[in-house]
Design a protein around this motif. Structure first.
Motif, PDB file in Angstrom:
ATOM      1  N   GLY A 100       7.403 -28.148  34.418  1.00 25.00           N
ATOM      2  CA  GLY A 100       8.159 -27.293  35.219  1.00 25.00           C
ATOM      3  C   GLY A 100       7.349 -26.673  36.199  1.00 25.00           C
ATOM      4  N   ASN A 101       7.976 -26.087  37.217  1.00 20.04           N
ATOM      5  CA  ASN A 101       7.147 -25.365  38.285  1.00 20.04           C
ATOM      6  C   ASN A 101       7.412 -23.810  38.111  1.00 20.04           C
ATOM      7  OD1 ASN A 101       6.182 -24.408  40.924  1.00 20.04           O
ATOM      8  ND2 ASN A 101       7.238 -25.769  41.906  1.00 20.04           N
ATOM      9  N   LEU A 102       6.156 -23.119  38.006  1.00 19.57           N
ATOM     10  CA  LEU A 102       6.363 -21.737  37.483  1.00 19.57           C
ATOM     11  C   LEU A 102       6.030 -21.140  38.954  1.00 19.57           C
ATOM     12  CD1 LEU A 102       3.410 -21.556  34.913  1.00 19.57           C
ATOM     13  CD2 LEU A 102       5.969 -21.652  34.682  1.00 19.57           C
ATOM     14  N   VAL A 119      11.985 -21.797  27.278  1.00 19.28           N
ATOM     15  CA  VAL A 119      12.618 -20.220  27.779  1.00 19.28           C
ATOM     16  C   VAL A 119      11.658 -20.127  28.987  1.00 19.28           C
ATOM     17  CG1 VAL A 119      12.550 -17.891  27.556  1.00 19.28           C
ATOM     18  CG2 VAL A 119      13.146 -19.544  25.636  1.00 19.28           C
ATOM     19  N   CYS A 120      10.163 -20.382  28.786  1.00 20.80           N
ATOM     20  CA  CYS A 120       9.328 -20.396  30.031  1.00 20.80           C
ATOM     21  C   CYS A 120       9.623 -20.846  31.070  1.00 20.80           C
ATOM     22  CB  CYS A 120       7.735 -20.265  29.561  1.00 20.80           C
ATOM     23  SG  CYS A 120       6.454 -20.448  30.594  1.00 20.80           S
ATOM     24  N   LEU A 121       9.895 -22.249  30.978  1.00 22.20           N
ATOM     25  CA  LEU A 121      10.307 -23.020  32.298  1.00 22.20           C
ATOM     26  C   LEU A 121      11.504 -22.891  32.925  1.00 22.20           C
ATOM     27  CD1 LEU A 121       8.422 -26.011  30.988  1.00 22.20           C
ATOM     28  CD2 LEU A 121       7.472 -24.504  32.529  1.00 22.20           C
ATOM     29  N   ALA A 122      12.584 -22.238  32.254  1.00 23.57           N
ATOM     30  CA  ALA A 122      13.867 -22.035  32.282  1.00 23.57           C
ATOM     31  C   ALA A 122      13.980 -20.957  33.413  1.00 23.57           C
ATOM     32  CB  ALA A 122      14.878 -21.932  31.167  1.00 23.57           C
ATOM     33  N   VAL A 146       2.910 -30.047  30.086  1.00 27.09           N
ATOM     34  CA  VAL A 146       2.371 -29.867  28.826  1.00 27.09           C
ATOM     35  C   VAL A 146       2.605 -31.178  27.925  1.00 27.09           C
ATOM     36  CG1 VAL A 146       2.544 -28.747  26.531  1.00 27.09           C
ATOM     37  CG2 VAL A 146       3.167 -27.608  28.484  1.00 27.09           C
ATOM     38  N   ARG A 147       1.210 -31.670  27.669  1.00 27.89           N
ATOM     39  CA  ARG A 147       1.135 -33.055  26.891  1.00 27.89           C
ATOM     40  C   ARG A 147       0.601 -32.937  25.706  1.00 27.89           C
ATOM     41  NH1 ARG A 147      -1.977 -33.269  31.614  1.00 27.89           N
ATOM     42  NH2 ARG A 147      -3.736 -34.246  30.474  1.00 27.89           N
ATOM     43  N   LEU A 157      -2.274 -30.581  25.571  1.00 26.85           N
ATOM     44  CA  LEU A 157      -2.856 -30.157  26.714  1.00 26.85           C
ATOM     45  C   LEU A 157      -1.848 -29.315  27.531  1.00 26.85           C
ATOM     46  CD1 LEU A 157      -4.698 -33.615  27.450  1.00 26.85           C
ATOM     47  CD2 LEU A 157      -5.366 -31.398  26.209  1.00 26.85           C
ATOM     48  N   PHE A 158      -2.384 -28.216  28.302  1.00 22.66           N
ATOM     49  CA  PHE A 158      -1.492 -27.543  29.198  1.00 22.66           C
ATOM     50  C   PHE A 158      -2.341 -27.776  30.696  1.00 22.66           C
ATOM     51  CE2 PHE A 158      -0.152 -25.849  25.303  1.00 22.66           C
ATOM     52  CZ  PHE A 158       1.139 -25.231  25.603  1.00 22.66           C
ATOM     53  N   SER A 159      -1.751 -28.191  31.622  1.00 24.75           N
ATOM     54  CA  SER A 159      -2.351 -28.627  32.726  1.00 24.75           C
ATOM     55  C   SER A 159      -1.803 -27.815  34.065  1.00 24.75           C
ATOM     56  CB  SER A 159      -2.421 -29.897  33.106  1.00 24.75           C
ATOM     57  OG  SER A 159      -2.988 -30.810  31.973  1.00 24.75           O
ATOM     58  N   PHE A 160      -2.576 -27.176  34.794  1.00 24.10           N
ATOM     59  CA  PHE A 160      -2.105 -26.435  35.981  1.00 24.10           C
ATOM     60  C   PHE A 160      -2.376 -27.005  37.248  1.00 24.10           C
ATOM     61  CE2 PHE A 160      -2.843 -23.992  32.221  1.00 24.10           C
ATOM     62  CZ  PHE A 160      -1.684 -23.401  32.060  1.00 24.10           C
ATOM     63  N   HIS A 161      -1.429 -27.129  38.198  1.00 24.86           N
ATOM     64  CA  HIS A 161      -1.724 -27.768  39.609  1.00 24.86           C
ATOM     65  C   HIS A 161      -0.910 -26.896  40.280  1.00 24.86           C
ATOM     66  CE1 HIS A 161      -3.383 -31.438  37.777  1.00 24.86           C
ATOM     67  NE2 HIS A 161      -2.399 -31.285  36.955  1.00 24.86           N
ATOM     68  N   MET A 162      -1.650 -26.503  41.620  1.00 23.69           N
ATOM     69  CA  MET A 162      -1.111 -25.587  42.658  1.00 23.69           C
ATOM     70  C   MET A 162      -1.135 -26.527  44.165  1.00 23.69           C
ATOM     71  SD  MET A 162      -2.013 -21.556  43.678  1.00 23.69           S
ATOM     72  CE  MET A 162      -1.360 -20.915  45.473  1.00 23.69           C
TER      73      MET A 162
END
Length: 375
Positions: free
Chosen positions: A11-13, A115-118, A131-132, A139-144
């Motif tokens: 999801g996109n935070l 909940v976080c992504l909703a 999240v993989r 694994l939690f990956s972050f891309h901006m």
């Protein structure tokens, strides 16, 4: 670090709709005083009162401008990476308010992620998160996405992206710890940035290795994020906090009247949204919006003038902004159009208002006691 993986959440935070609470939290761990914080807010086109209203809505663009301002205030010898890793102990899931409590009391880790992504507008992040699950790791990956900021050079954007990515990663690190309740540190963390010169000041306090110049920003945990019950699972509390989060996400609290709701959305964007766009944000027709404002004794144009007038005066207090730049920020293509509008709002031109304000500031410095009596 590789291996077969299955995506279990994404999801996109970086929601365009968000509240100022995340910014206020950054002010706290950066130890910014009220005067500095108020200046940062008004420089981004927000009212100073947002400092006292954590649920005040802002746009993603405004938050990125604020983050760029905060990063520019860091001394050259302090890297965003070292700062944020040091500050992670003061973050905690409780800082997310109702959304954090809903995550904490969810039945499983997968439900907590849902909940976080909703409600990304309440998590107030800046990255896309994936999240993989691998056989032995989660694994939690972050891309901006690289943002566009007016008048910002490439070095400023680079530093802003680094700050935002590491901020999302470090807060997620704490949130995962609080949700899982295991106290088990991650297997490792990776960052796509070189090791900063001041990393040694925090590295010795970590219970996990950090790999620099990696392919992505990532947290690796040894346990699986699956349907295993969480230690703080509580169906009643979960439903209560999830319901509150849904109401907050719509910004339709019953105790906020139509006038305040419209003004909050006008403040949240520079230039402010048009009447039909405000109606869409409030989930109503333009005609219904006009009717409700009329019943409240006001109008869209009247509220717009109030917001633009206060915003213009906030900008004029900043001597580094030219009148033409202020007009551009307020949505005027020509400086003359802004000058006419400002004169209509205040009875004086922007330049005269600025000179009068500066004169009063100079007088306050020279005669503080007398200035205090005249306020």
């Amino acid at each position: 670090m590789g291996g077969e993986s299955t995506v279990i959440a994404r999801g996109n935070l970086a929601s365009s709709r968000r509240i100022v609470a995340g910014v206020l939290g950054q002010f706290r761990f950066l130890a910014l005083d009220d005067a500095g914080a108020r200046q940062v807010l008004t420089n981004a086109g927000l009212p100073g009162r947002a400092l006292e209203e954590p649920d005040f809505p802002i746009s993603l663009q405004q938050e990125l401008q604020i983050c760029a301002d905060l990063v520019s205030r860091l001394p050259a010898e302090i890297s965003p990476i070292r700062l944020l890793f040091q500050a992670r102990h003061g973050m905690g899931i409780e800082n997310l308010g109702v959304i954090g409590m809903a995550m904490k009391h969810a039945a499983t880790a997968v439900d907590s992620l849902g909940v976080c992504l909703a409600y990304p507008e309440l998590t107030m992040g800046h990255c896309r998160m994936v999240v993989r699950r691998q056989p032995a790791l989660s694994l939690f990956s972050f891309h901006m996405d690289r943002p566009l900021l007016r008048d910002a050079d490439e070095a400023t954007i680079d530093r802003l992206v680094e700050y935002c990515v590491v901020l999302d990663l470090s807060t997620s690190l704490r949130n995962i710890e609080d949700v899982s309740g295991s106290g088990e540190p991650p297997s490792w963390v990776s960052l796509p940035y070189p090791e900063p010169a001041d990393w040694g000041e925090v590295a010795g306090d970590l219970e996990f290795p950090v790999h620099f110049t990696a392919g992505e920003a990532c947290i690796a945990y040894p346990q699986a994020f699956d349907d295993t019950p969480l230690p703080n699972a509580n169906p009643l509390l979960y439903k209560m906090y999830a319901s509150m989060a849904e109401k907050m996400s719509r910004m339709l609290a019953e105790d906020v009247g139509i006038e305040e709701r419209v003004m909050r959305w006008l403040w949240a964007y520079t230039p402010p949204p048009k009447r039909r766009e405000v109606a869409g944000l409030l989930a109503m027709s333009e005609r219904n919006l006009t009717r409700q404002l009329t019943r409240a004794g006001t109008s869209y144009s009247g509220l717009l003038a109030r917001v633009q007038s206060e915003r213009a005066r906030n900008f004029l207090r900043n001597p580094e902004l030219s009148v033409s730049e202020i007009g551009y920020r307020l949505g005027y293509a020509e400086p003359a159009a802004f000058t006419r509008a400002f004169t209509h709002w205040t009875g004086t031109s922007p330049l005269k208002w600025r000179k009068r304000h500066q004169a009063s500031q100079d007088a306050a410095v020279e005669h503080p006691a007398a200035a205090g009596l005249t306020r």
